[in-house]
Design a protein around this motif. Structure first.
Motif, PDB file in Angstrom:
ATOM      1  N   UNK A 184     131.896  58.938  62.010  1.00  0.00           N
ATOM      2  CA  UNK A 184     132.061  59.498  60.915  1.00  0.00           C
ATOM      3  C   UNK A 184     131.195  58.995  59.661  1.00  0.00           C
ATOM      4  N   UNK A 185     131.526  57.580  59.680  1.00  0.00           N
ATOM      5  CA  UNK A 185     131.087  56.883  58.549  1.00  0.00           C
ATOM      6  C   UNK A 185     129.283  56.957  58.694  1.00  0.00           C
ATOM      7  N   UNK A 186     128.989  56.898  60.052  1.00  0.00           N
ATOM      8  CA  UNK A 186     127.471  56.699  60.277  1.00  0.00           C
ATOM      9  C   UNK A 186     126.808  57.907  59.995  1.00  0.00           C
ATOM     10  N   UNK A 187     127.574  59.249  60.273  1.00  0.00           N
ATOM     11  CA  UNK A 187     127.235  60.572  59.973  1.00  0.00           C
ATOM     12  C   UNK A 187     127.094  60.710  58.451  1.00  0.00           C
ATOM     13  N   UNK A 188     127.700  60.123  57.679  1.00  0.00           N
ATOM     14  CA  UNK A 188     128.065  60.281  56.245  1.00  0.00           C
ATOM     15  C   UNK A 188     126.919  59.370  55.576  1.00  0.00           C
ATOM     16  N   UNK A 189     126.435  58.169  56.420  1.00  0.00           N
ATOM     17  CA  UNK A 189     125.521  57.324  55.816  1.00  0.00           C
ATOM     18  C   UNK A 189     123.919  58.115  56.043  1.00  0.00           C
ATOM     19  N   UNK A 190     124.031  58.627  57.235  1.00  0.00           N
ATOM     20  CA  UNK A 190     122.678  59.444  57.432  1.00  0.00           C
ATOM     21  C   UNK A 190     122.324  60.693  56.529  1.00  0.00           C
ATOM     22  N   UNK A 191     123.548  61.482  56.229  1.00  0.00           N
ATOM     23  CA  UNK A 191     123.576  62.476  55.609  1.00  0.00           C
ATOM     24  C   UNK A 191     123.145  62.034  54.002  1.00  0.00           C
ATOM     25  N   UNK A 192     123.573  60.969  53.759  1.00  0.00           N
ATOM     26  CA  UNK A 192     123.276  60.283  52.346  1.00  0.00           C
ATOM     27  C   UNK A 192     121.647  60.136  52.113  1.00  0.00           C
ATOM     28  N   UNK A 193     121.151  59.518  53.200  1.00  0.00           N
ATOM     29  CA  UNK A 193     119.796  59.138  53.282  1.00  0.00           C
ATOM     30  C   UNK A 193     119.010  60.540  53.539  1.00  0.00           C
ATOM     31  N   UNK A 194     119.696  61.473  53.744  1.00  0.00           N
ATOM     32  CA  UNK A 194     118.848  62.866  54.068  1.00  0.00           C
ATOM     33  C   UNK A 194     118.524  63.207  52.621  1.00  0.00           C
ATOM     34  N   UNK A 195     119.213  63.149  51.603  1.00  0.00           N
ATOM     35  CA  UNK A 195     119.323  63.855  50.539  1.00  0.00           C
ATOM     36  C   UNK A 195     118.167  64.027  49.876  1.00  0.00           C
ATOM     37  N   UNK A 196     117.116  62.802  49.849  1.00  0.00           N
ATOM     38  CA  UNK A 196     115.857  63.154  49.286  1.00  0.00           C
ATOM     39  C   UNK A 196     114.882  64.070  49.899  1.00  0.00           C
ATOM     40  N   UNK A 197     115.440  64.280  51.156  1.00  0.00           N
ATOM     41  CA  UNK A 197     114.319  65.334  52.138  1.00  0.00           C
ATOM     42  C   UNK A 197     114.732  66.609  52.037  1.00  0.00           C
ATOM     43  N   UNK A 198     115.765  67.061  51.212  1.00  0.00           N
ATOM     44  CA  UNK A 198     116.253  68.298  51.407  1.00  0.00           C
ATOM     45  C   UNK A 198     115.264  69.437  50.956  1.00  0.00           C
ATOM     46  N   UNK A 199     114.276  69.328  50.179  1.00  0.00           N
ATOM     47  CA  UNK A 199     113.284  70.187  49.729  1.00  0.00           C
ATOM     48  C   UNK A 199     111.793  69.894  50.289  1.00  0.00           C
ATOM     49  N   UNK A 200     111.701  69.017  51.348  1.00  0.00           N
ATOM     50  CA  UNK A 200     110.481  68.604  51.774  1.00  0.00           C
ATOM     51  C   UNK A 200     110.272  69.311  53.051  1.00  0.00           C
ATOM     52  N   UNK A 201     108.740  69.517  53.233  1.00  0.00           N
ATOM     53  CA  UNK A 201     108.393  70.704  54.244  1.00  0.00           C
ATOM     54  C   UNK A 201     108.960  70.605  55.567  1.00  0.00           C
ATOM     55  N   UNK A 202     109.131  71.258  56.594  1.00  0.00           N
ATOM     56  CA  UNK A 202     109.759  71.184  57.828  1.00  0.00           C
ATOM     57  C   UNK A 202     108.770  70.251  58.789  1.00  0.00           C
ATOM     58  N   UNK A 203     109.534  69.384  59.457  1.00  0.00           N
ATOM     59  CA  UNK A 203     108.833  68.493  60.293  1.00  0.00           C
ATOM     60  C   UNK A 203     109.900  68.104  61.348  1.00  0.00           C
TER      61      UNK A 203
END
Length: 211
Positions: free
Chosen positions: A6-25
């Protein structure tokens, strides 16, 4: 140790935030899919109800579908999330030990408000969905039923999680079908969609673990 995913998932989710509007890859797709896979693993390791764990896993598949380009990928993601909501409905009904229609006597005001929101989508959403009209309509009905089933439970973390999930999808619908690509709120919408979604899924998971 069982809570570590859970903690690892939340950390990865937080790190993903800047990529929410980037092109698909592929990197973006893997990054977006990992948090819910880890939530599903956490649910499994903690002995959470099987329908909850399966719903989290299907949500991860939905995240992958929505991270890709094209109508087929969108329909794949939408279908995976619809099935996840069906499993959440079964999960909430099992916890509540009562039929879905009892929600209108247990929590009439929020239930009617949610029903009104669902009906309103025929005015502000459906006319703008083009060939995706019926899949979107079916999804709206399923997520609405998920919200109603959560209202059967005593107000707590599961109910709040379901509400945040619905709020995330509400913003997503506006962002996908009502916002221009150059809309000034596009970036903010992406942050809110992801933030509310991850918080909602985490709360639904924690509600299943603590009950």
């Amino acid at each position: 140790m069982t809570m570590l995913p859970i903690y690892l998932g939340l950390a990865i989710a937080l790190a993903y935030l800047p990529f929410t509007n980037t092109p698909a890859s592929w990197r973006r797709s893997i990054h977006k899919t990992l948090p819910l896979l880890l939530f599903a693993l956490a649910g499994f390791l903690t002995g959470s109800p099987v329908f909850l764990v399966a719903g989290l896993f299907l949500s991860a598949l939905g995240d992958f579908g929505l991270s890709r380009d094209g109508e087929s990928a969108f329909l794949y993601g939408l279908s995976a999330f619809a099935l996840a909501h069906v499993l959440y409905i079964i999960h909430f009904l099992a916890l509540a030990q009562m039929p879905l229609w009892d929600v209108f006597s247990i929590a009439p005001i929020p239930a009617i408000a949610l029903l009104a929101l669902l009906v309103s989508t025929e005015i502000w959403l459906a006319p703008h969905t083009g060939p995706l009209g019926w899949p979107v309509r079916i999804y709206v009905l399923v997520i609405g039923a998920m919200g109603l089933s959560a209202l059967l439970l005593p107000f707590g973390i599961s109910t709040m999680g379901a509400a945040l999930f619905i709020l995330s999808d509400l913003i997503l619908a506006i962002e996908l079908f009502r916002m221009r690509e150059d809309h000034p709120s596009k970036l903010l919408a992406g942050y809110l969609i992801w933030g509310f979604y991850i918080a909602g899924q985490a709360m639904i998971l924690m509600g299943g673990i603590t009950i």
